[in-house]
Design an enzyme around this catalytic site. Structure first.
Site, PDB file in Angstrom:
ATOM      1  N   ASP A 195       0.837  -1.195   0.000  1.00  0.00           N
ATOM      2  CA  ASP A 195       0.000   0.000   0.000  1.00  0.00           C
ATOM      3  C   ASP A 195       0.873   1.247   0.000  1.00  0.00           C
ATOM      4  O   ASP A 195       1.973   1.240  -0.556  1.00  0.00           O
ATOM      5  CB  ASP A 195      -0.929  -0.042   1.216  1.00  0.00           C
ATOM      6  N   HIS A 299      -3.784   5.803   3.647  1.00  0.00           N
ATOM      7  CA  HIS A 299      -4.468   4.620   3.120  1.00  0.00           C
ATOM      8  C   HIS A 299      -3.847   3.337   3.657  1.00  0.00           C
ATOM      9  O   HIS A 299      -4.554   2.413   4.104  1.00  0.00           O
ATOM     10  CB  HIS A 299      -4.396   4.671   1.587  1.00  0.00           C
ATOM     11  N   SER A 645     -11.133  -0.709  -1.037  1.00  0.00           N
ATOM     12  CA  SER A 645      -9.871  -0.805  -0.299  1.00  0.00           C
ATOM     13  C   SER A 645     -10.099  -1.056   1.181  1.00  0.00           C
ATOM     14  O   SER A 645      -9.261  -1.653   1.854  1.00  0.00           O
ATOM     15  CB  SER A 645      -9.056   0.479  -0.469  1.00  0.00           C
TER      16      SER A 645
END
Length: 684
Positions: A195, A299, A645
């Site tokens: 990520d 994220h 996600s």
């Protein structure tokens, strides 16, 4: 596979094979909320002013008895010095002056409550100065604006944890929940997070447990006030307890880099690597990026803590939300940064070359599960990361891939989500609540209430500048001249503003469109406004981006419908008074098992491959974030995010629980267990 575990896993993940029509949620993956009260308490004023009486909690501004006692103790000794012996005197209800002070608080409470004549239920005087009372929403709203009142909440039932996902998935359900009687928690399983990086100091990734300390010293009061820090300083010297043993059969490293020391990993975050060559070759990297595994997007930290985060206290904008934890809280995390911010982008992007290298390294390091919250690209199953993930499956490593956020159209799933050797996760809702930022209109009464907003990413933070209370003034540009020579009435703020005297000390009301957001806000600042509210011309508010340092005032956006409502009042000659405060929120309920409209649909790159495989909660998910955010609000350890996600790490966490129970199962066996025991009552 035993029949018993088919039953155990039957409530964890929701089955989805080729849902194609739009669901009730149209938001794309984005940072939905920078903060807010998470679950269980709705601030007064967020609903209509009528209705039946409810129980509200009212906090007054005067310090509670215990806080006043501690402050008095410090004043007694003057400035803190080395001559002060021993710990601060312990609070006691029977100490001199405490009871008389508490009685004064009770009298103040009765005086405030008498203004609305409501029925008092509880009086709080020692740890909180306030009361609980039964009153109508209108009465609560009236109390909210009394000078002695600090805040008002609506009382609601609150669950033990603020993250609803484990309960919604049935993980603690009696004898059949994996986190229930079987006692599974992910122990011994390593999840790779490929990520945007990781926040290594995040409390959800610590391998220790804090030493025992008083509850007050574990609160935001202790963290954010001089008094709290001083009174609790002696507990800071206590050593934390190690709760994770060193990993077994681990070949990974903690790669050193800027702001990421080689010894910053621990027995929870056991590995970290970063890969940027492909990204650098593909174009410029955002100047706020850090060339190490440190996360400046948020994220990666969010997905990691959703899958395997420790149980920790969560707060946003200094508001305590409760406790949250990952699906498999005892699983270990290895971070592989292969996604990087491009100049001005709100979300990182990933080069396939870097991704394939990260997959390769993860397999070599000895991970068991890969969480791959990376979007789809070409409609193929032969891209580099497809091939790498196929090899990983052969090596016994299970990969969960996000389906992508290109729905609701058919055939929007591509590489690598289309591979039959990975689990492809769509995103749907779960039961619970979420909170969104709001501004409050205090006048005129016809439109009084709270309205959803989003704060700009490039202006001074409202949490530092607010609260702000002023009149909303519709701006006039000087780029249009009427027949009589007077100024025109365009109000997009793209030219220097002509109503400087009206704007001075007030809040500029500006229409979206016509020029960049930073231009609008700079013009409002130049005209003397203390803040700006931009009203959208299409749909809900968004996070405005622009060049920082062009203005010194905070800015927010309000949605089209709400903006038009306020515009009508101004056009009618009414004065619209608003309050901008980071503590204002709207609480909205979530209905479970509703498919996200943004979630990509199948069938898949090849017509004989049905995708996605399953769906999991991916809407309004509260989890860890990075305080080092480069292109969004910095300084926060938690955030609400939405997207496939966010669904993928839910599946990765449940897969870790199954692998803990059956370490000999292949990736295909775990995939089969999840898919063949999931329920199918998902609404489109």
């Amino acid at each position: 596979m035993s029949a018993g575990y088919q039953v155990v896993s039957s409530r964890f993940i929701l089955l989805l094979c080729c849902l194609a029509s739009a669901g009730a949620f149209a938001q794309a993956e984005s940072r939905l909320h920078d903060g807010g009260l998470a679950y269980g308490i709705r601030l007064a004023g967020s609903d209509d002013r009528g209705g039946a009486p409810k129980v509200y909690i009212v906090q007054l501004k005067s310090p509670a008895a215990a806080e006043n006692f501690a402050a008095s103790h410090i004043r007694q000794y003057g400035k803190v010095s080395s001559t002060l012996q021993g710990p601060p005197q312990a609070f006691s209800k029977s100490a001199a002056g405490v009871e008389s002070y508490a009685q004064r608080l009770a009298q103040e409470q009765d005086k405030v409550l008498a203004r609305v004549g409501a029925q008092k239920i509880y009086s709080y005087r020692y740890s909180l100065n306030g009361f609980a009372a039964r009153m109508t929403p209108a009465e609560a709203h009236k109390l909210e604006h009394q000078p002695e009142v600090l805040r008002v909440w609506e009382d609601e039932v609150r669950p033990l944890g603020t993250s609803y996902s484990p309960q919604f998935l049935g993980l603690f359900e009696g004898n059949v929940g994996l986190r229930g009687a079987p006692g599974l928690d992910g122990e011994g399983v390593v999840i790779a997070i490929i990520d945007s990086g990781i926040t290594p100091e995040h409390p959800a990734l610590a391998d220790t447990r804090e030493a025992a300390r008083p509850r007050a010293c574990r609160s935001l009061w202790a963290e954010n006030t001089f008094l709290g820090k001083w009174l609790c300083r002696r507990y800071d010297k206590l050593e934390d307890t190690l709760v994770f043993d060193p990993p077994v059969n681990w070949n990974g490293i903690c790669q050193e880099g800027p702001e990421f020391a080689a010894d910053i990993c621990n027995n929870k975050l056991i590995g970290a690597r970063w890969f940027s060559d492909g990204a650098e070759a593909g174009g410029p990297i955002d100047e706020g990026e850090i060339f190490s595994t440190r996360d400046v997007d948020g994220h990666g930290t969010h997905t990691a803590t959703t899958a395997a985060g420790n149980r920790v206290r969560a707060s946003i904008f200094r508001t305590f939300l409760g406790r949250v934890e990952g699906i498999a809280p005892r699983a270990r995390v290895a971070a592989y940064k292969a996604c990087w911010l491009r100049p001005g982008d709100m979300r990182a992007s990933c080069n396939t070359s870097d991704l394939a290298n990260a997959i390769d390294a993860a397999v070599a390091d000895g991970v068991h599960i890969i969480n791959y919250s990376v979007g789809s690209s070409l409609l193929t199953t032969t891209a580099p990361d497809d091939v790498a993930l196929l090899a990983a499956a052969k090596a016994g490593v299970l990969t969960i891939v996000a389906a992508g956020n290109e729905g609701p159209n058919f055939n929007t799933i591509g590489s690598p989500a289309g591979g039959p050797w990975v689990i492809t996760s769509a995103a749907s809702s779960r039961d619970g609540e979420h909170s969104i930022e709001a501004l409050e209109v205090t006048a005129p009464q016809s439109v009084a209430g709270r309205y959803a907003v989003k704060e700009a990413s490039f202006t001074p933070r409202l949490i530092d500048e607010g609260p702000l209370e002023a009149r909303l003034v519709l701006v006039d540009d000087d780029d249009e001249e009427l027949a009589d020579g007077s100024a025109g009435t365009t109000f997009d703020g793209c030219e220097p503003l002509v109503n400087d005297s009206e704007l001075s000390g007030n809040i500029a009301f500006i229409q979206r469109g016509g020029c960049n957001f930073d231009v609008k806000i700079a013009n409002a600042d130049e005209a003397g406004a203390i803040a700006a509210v931009v009203f959208s011309i299409a749909g809900d508010p968004i996070v405005m981006t622009g060049v920082a340092d062009l203005s010194d005032i905070p800015a927010l956006m309000i949605g089209q419908a709400d903006g038009n409502l306020l515009l009508d009042e101004i056009d009618a000659g009414l004065t619209v008074e608003v309050v901008l405060d980071k503590s204002l929120f709207l609480t909205e309920e979530d209905t479970g098992n509703v498919m996200g409209a943004f979630s990509a649909r199948g069938p898949g790159p090849s017509e004989d491959i049905l995708k996605p495989d399953i769906t999991a909660p991916g809407i309004n998910i509260l989890a860890g974030f990075t305080p080092d955010a480069a292109n969004s609000v910095a300084g926060e350890n938690f955030a609400f995010l939405t997207g496939t996600s966010m669904a993928a790490p839910h599946v990765a966490g449940v897969a870790a629980l199954l692998r803990q129970a059956h370490p000999d199962w292949s990736p295909a066996a775990i995939k089969s267990a999840l898919m063949t025991t999931a329920h199918q009552d998902v609404n489109q």
